[in-house]
Design an enzyme around this catalytic site. Sequence first.
Site, PDB file in Angstrom:
ATOM      1  N   ASP A   1       8.305   1.192   2.852  1.00 51.91           N
ATOM      2  CA  ASP A   1       7.901   2.475   3.430  1.00 51.91           C
ATOM      3  C   ASP A   1       8.857   2.876   4.538  1.00 51.91           C
ATOM      4  O   ASP A   1       9.121   2.086   5.447  1.00 51.91           O
ATOM      5  CB  ASP A   1       6.479   2.376   3.993  1.00 51.91           C
ATOM      6  CG  ASP A   1       5.437   2.314   2.896  1.00 51.91           C
ATOM      7  OD1 ASP A   1       5.606   2.995   1.867  1.00 51.91           O
ATOM      8  OD2 ASP A   1       4.449   1.575   3.063  1.00 51.91           O
TER       9      ASP A   1
ATOM     10  N   ASP B   1      -0.233   3.930  -4.659  1.00 54.11           N
ATOM     11  CA  ASP B   1       0.012   3.362  -3.324  1.00 54.11           C
ATOM     12  C   ASP B   1      -1.145   3.711  -2.394  1.00 54.11           C
ATOM     13  O   ASP B   1      -1.411   4.890  -2.167  1.00 54.11           O
ATOM     14  CB  ASP B   1       1.334   3.944  -2.790  1.00 54.11           C
ATOM     15  CG  ASP B   1       1.789   3.317  -1.476  1.00 54.11           C
ATOM     16  OD1 ASP B   1       1.149   2.354  -1.008  1.00 54.11           O
ATOM     17  OD2 ASP B   1       2.804   3.800  -0.926  1.00 54.11           O
TER      18      ASP B   1
HETATM   19 ZN    ZN Z   1       4.378   3.396   0.287  1.00 56.45          ZN
END
Ligand code: ZN
Length: 214
Positions: A34, A172
Amino acid sequence: MAQILPSVFGANILHLQDEINFLETENTEILHVDLMDGTYVNNIAFGPNQIAALKKASVMTFDVHMMLANPEKHIDDVIKTGAEMISVHYESTPHVHYILQKIKKAGRKAGVVLNPGTPENVLQYLLDDIDYILIMTINPGRPDQTFIEKSLEKIKNTKKMISDRNIQIEVDGGVNIDIAKKVKEAGADLIVVGGALFNANPKASYQALKNAIQ
Ligand code: ZN
């Protein structure tokens, strides 16, 4: 076949090399990373320099999830990290198509991310430029949330929309063992997991997650 993508954001930052070694010993193919800028989302994590350093320390495929405002300003730096898969939020820019072209031109797999409130059909005219669609099953950048059940319907509808195109569906947010099974049954191919893996017993948790999607 569906697979689990561990999210490095869930790993112990003080033992990152050990965590990477563990994931590689467990034959992990893809690491989810991320990239958060503190503007598009509140959190800040893993800039391009850190991702490039991590990439050098690993043989895994890197899947970089850009949670950035103005991603068009950063895409060249993200490509330079060496990440094999790069995804951009549909909502983060008026230039999604341009960014996808840049990613493809660099020889990487290109993904588009959809927030919970964004319908899948916004991708209609992008389908020939996409390798994967990342469906957010929580709101991005806020990991302390639970899985949004409505996402299961969205995964099924996305699968219908993709039809016979070679596009994978990634999921996700808020995935645990039960939810991994549900999203796989709905049609997810790539299932990102953070907290449900990196806990007191990651080895057992990883195995349980893998079993759940068999
Ligand atoms: Zn992610």
